[in-house]
Enzyme design. Structure first.
Site, PDB file in Angstrom:
ATOM      1  N   CYS A 149      46.708  73.050  43.024  1.00 43.02           N
ATOM      2  CA  CYS A 149      47.525  72.437  43.977  1.00 43.02           C
ATOM      3  C   CYS A 149      47.498  72.819  45.502  1.00 43.02           C
ATOM      4  O   CYS A 149      48.182  72.267  46.376  1.00 43.02           O
ATOM      5  CB  CYS A 149      48.964  72.483  43.317  1.00 43.02           C
ATOM      6  SG  CYS A 149      48.937  71.823  41.657  1.00 43.02           S
ATOM      7  N   HIS A 181      57.464  74.031  47.855  1.00 46.06           N
ATOM      8  CA  HIS A 181      56.457  73.364  46.754  1.00 46.06           C
ATOM      9  C   HIS A 181      57.249  72.384  45.937  1.00 46.06           C
ATOM     10  O   HIS A 181      56.810  71.349  45.611  1.00 46.06           O
ATOM     11  CB  HIS A 181      55.743  74.448  45.866  1.00 46.06           C
ATOM     12  CG  HIS A 181      54.746  74.111  45.206  1.00 46.06           C
ATOM     13  ND1 HIS A 181      53.658  73.144  45.707  1.00 46.06           N
ATOM     14  CD2 HIS A 181      54.457  74.255  43.955  1.00 46.06           C
ATOM     15  CE1 HIS A 181      52.811  73.118  44.648  1.00 46.06           C
ATOM     16  NE2 HIS A 181      53.165  73.419  43.527  1.00 46.06           N
ATOM     17  N   GLU A 224      60.481  79.571  43.173  1.00 46.45           N
ATOM     18  CA  GLU A 224      60.218  79.618  44.476  1.00 46.45           C
ATOM     19  C   GLU A 224      61.412  80.008  45.122  1.00 46.45           C
ATOM     20  O   GLU A 224      61.315  80.732  46.226  1.00 46.45           O
ATOM     21  CB  GLU A 224      59.742  78.160  44.896  1.00 46.45           C
ATOM     22  CG  GLU A 224      59.389  77.949  46.216  1.00 46.45           C
ATOM     23  CD  GLU A 224      58.916  76.579  46.588  1.00 46.45           C
ATOM     24  OE1 GLU A 224      58.662  76.472  47.773  1.00 46.45           O
ATOM     25  OE2 GLU A 224      58.923  75.639  45.920  1.00 46.45           O
ATOM     26  N   LYS A 276      58.102  65.755  47.263  1.00 43.43           N
ATOM     27  CA  LYS A 276      57.676  65.377  46.127  1.00 43.43           C
ATOM     28  C   LYS A 276      58.671  64.511  45.338  1.00 43.43           C
ATOM     29  O   LYS A 276      58.196  63.793  44.237  1.00 43.43           O
ATOM     30  CB  LYS A 276      57.084  66.778  45.191  1.00 43.43           C
ATOM     31  CG  LYS A 276      55.889  67.374  45.768  1.00 43.43           C
ATOM     32  CD  LYS A 276      55.600  68.519  44.762  1.00 43.43           C
ATOM     33  CE  LYS A 276      54.423  69.344  45.243  1.00 43.43           C
ATOM     34  NZ  LYS A 276      54.731  70.156  46.490  1.00 43.43           N
ATOM     35  N   HIS A 320      53.642  64.747  42.792  1.00 36.23           N
ATOM     36  CA  HIS A 320      52.507  65.821  43.019  1.00 36.23           C
ATOM     37  C   HIS A 320      51.261  65.361  43.277  1.00 36.23           C
ATOM     38  O   HIS A 320      50.586  64.791  42.363  1.00 36.23           O
ATOM     39  CB  HIS A 320      52.800  66.915  42.093  1.00 36.23           C
ATOM     40  CG  HIS A 320      52.084  68.197  42.363  1.00 36.23           C
ATOM     41  ND1 HIS A 320      51.409  68.313  43.412  1.00 36.23           N
ATOM     42  CD2 HIS A 320      52.192  69.372  41.637  1.00 36.23           C
ATOM     43  CE1 HIS A 320      50.979  69.744  43.376  1.00 36.23           C
ATOM     44  NE2 HIS A 320      51.748  69.961  42.316  1.00 36.23           N
ATOM     45  N   PHE A 370      47.852  76.141  40.383  1.00 40.64           N
ATOM     46  CA  PHE A 370      47.108  76.725  38.645  1.00 40.64           C
ATOM     47  C   PHE A 370      46.339  78.049  39.084  1.00 40.64           C
ATOM     48  O   PHE A 370      45.629  77.823  40.081  1.00 40.64           O
ATOM     49  CB  PHE A 370      46.741  75.852  37.958  1.00 40.64           C
ATOM     50  CG  PHE A 370      47.575  74.801  37.396  1.00 40.64           C
ATOM     51  CD1 PHE A 370      49.132  74.997  37.460  1.00 40.64           C
ATOM     52  CD2 PHE A 370      47.049  73.672  36.603  1.00 40.64           C
ATOM     53  CE1 PHE A 370      49.964  74.071  36.796  1.00 40.64           C
ATOM     54  CE2 PHE A 370      48.066  72.795  36.202  1.00 40.64           C
ATOM     55  CZ  PHE A 370      49.397  73.129  35.922  1.00 40.64           C
TER      56      PHE A 370
END
Length: 419
Positions: free
Chosen positions: A165, A305, A316, A337, A342, A405
């Site tokens: 990502c 994010h 976060e 998002k 995403h 990831f």
């Protein structure tokens, strides 16, 4: 050595809320939702039956029909947004030293649709290994950068980044570094992914990563709300033209914003889960701020994010609170998002574009889908999440976070354009 200044002179985008950069920006500011039931295939047997799809996309408006057949959907996205960004920049490549113009591109998955289709066709066949001769060049994550450089005759540095990502944020950070070190004059950078496929939805569902709110898909992406139950998979692409300032000035280019810092770290913790203490996220923001020669209190806006996952959002925010202290209550935060879903390898580039436009226009897109009664006891709602409606604000510095990831973290820092 004296580092060179880097500015953004062109933008291109394909997203679930718009088929160009201006369309996407307008939709984000208006809080428009791009999430809907999946149309690409029959998803009725899947736990998640909705996604953020690019709508009405016709690659033949930019790419020859014969070439379209030789390109995966993610690569088609890539060439189309690069074409838009170049046109927007006003660059005349005939007047450029093309050995000083290049491409750094990100993709988390590459040609997933191509791989899926080829394997399905083989499995349905008679066992004889018949494969499309373009299977491999259509599928590899590096081919989009190749297509862009070939199409526009760009002989400068060209490579791809794949960090899940964070892919396109790492690509933009790398382009920034290459230009400020003097290795290029202009770089086309960003990323693309097209993972709304059988295996894309199926694989992320098997990980329990996706929201399953099939009854109300339009509100399924709800960052910072207690009832959030996973991210919404999307697809798309964005391209930023990064240019050395003196080069841009010499040709009289319009300048959207300046890029002034980047940070890159690793959680070194888990294959898919973030470090619950947010240490890698904290470090990456501190590095970007230090790289720009700033202090935390200089930052006005963070495009988080903000994936709408139970663990990710809280992690976060913990990191943000440690970095910014009480200043966190003076900043705007949002998660675009909530509108796009995403976009995996494209998400960093799309959100970088949102930061650039927020600086230029003095307006911060909202975080939509928030119910004021749906509060998470682990979140401090004294922070300004820009819920529901865009907010006008004259901002000087905007920061974009992306985490992938494998623990890949990237942070980009942009400044309002000033001579």
């Amino acid at each position: 050595m004296q580092l060179k200044r880097v500015v953004i002179t062109g933008l291109g985008a394909l997203t679930p809320v718009g088929n160009s950069a201006p369309e996407t920006w307008r939709a984000l500011v208006n809080g428009e939702n791009g999430i809907a039931p999946i149309t690409a295939f029959d998803a009725s047997q899947y736990k998640t039956q909705f996604a953020g799809e690019v709508k009405g996309f016709d690659p033949t408006t930019v790419i020859d029909k014969k070439e379209v057949r030789r390109m995966d959907r993610y690569a088609q996205f890539s060439v189309c947004v690069a074409d838009e960004a170049l046109r927007d920049s006003g660059l005349d490549l005939e007047q450029e030293d093309r050995s000083r113009v290049g491409v750094i591109w990100g993709s988390g998955m590459g040609g997933l649709l191509t791989t899926e289709e080829e394997i399905i066709d083989f499995a349905k066949g008679d066992g004889v290994p018949r494969f499309n001769p373009f299977m491999i060049p259509k599928a590899i994550p590096s081919i989009a950068a190749g297509h862009i450089s070939i199409r526009f005759g760009l002989g400068g540095l060209s490579f791809s980044v794949s960090t899940a990502c964070s892919s396109s944020s790492h690509a933009v950070a790398s382009a920034f570094d290459q230009i400020r070190l003097g290795h290029a004059d202009v770089l086309l950078t960003g990323g693309a992914d097209a993972d709304v496929t059988f295996s894309g939805i199926g694989g992320f569902s098997a990980m329990h990563a996706l929201s399953t709110n099939n009854e109300h898909p339009e509100t399924a992406s709800r960052p910072f709300s207690k009832s959030r139950d996973g991210f919404v998979l999307g697809e798309g692409a964005a391209c930023l033209i990064l240019e050395e300032y003196e080069h841009a000035k010499a040709r009289g280019a319009k300048i959207y914003a300046e890029m002034v810092g980047e940070g890159m770290t690793s959680d070194a913790y888990h294959m898919t889960a973030p470090d619950p203490d947010g240490k890698g996220a904290e470090r990456v923001m501190r590095l970007a701020i230090k790289d720009a020669g700033l202090q935390p209190e200089d930052i006005d806006y963070i495009n988080t994010h903000g994936t709408s996952t139970p663990l990710g959002d809280v992690t976060e925010l913990k990191a943000i609170q440690r970095v910014f202290g009480d200043h966190v209550y003076d900043m705007n935060l949002d998660s675009t998002k909530s509108m796009t879903g995403h976009l995996i390898g494209a998400t960093g580039a799309v959100e970088a574009m949102a930061c650039v436009m927020a600086l230029k226009d003095g307006i911060i897109p909202p975080t939509i889908n928030h119910d004021p009664e749906d509060l998470d006891e682990n979140i401090d709602y004294r922070m300004n999440f820009t819920f529901d409606k865009a907010q006008k604000r004259d901002i000087r510095y905007a920061l974009s976070n992306t985490f992938g990831f494998g623990g890949h973290n990237a942070c980009l820092l942009f400044k309002k354009w000033e001579e």
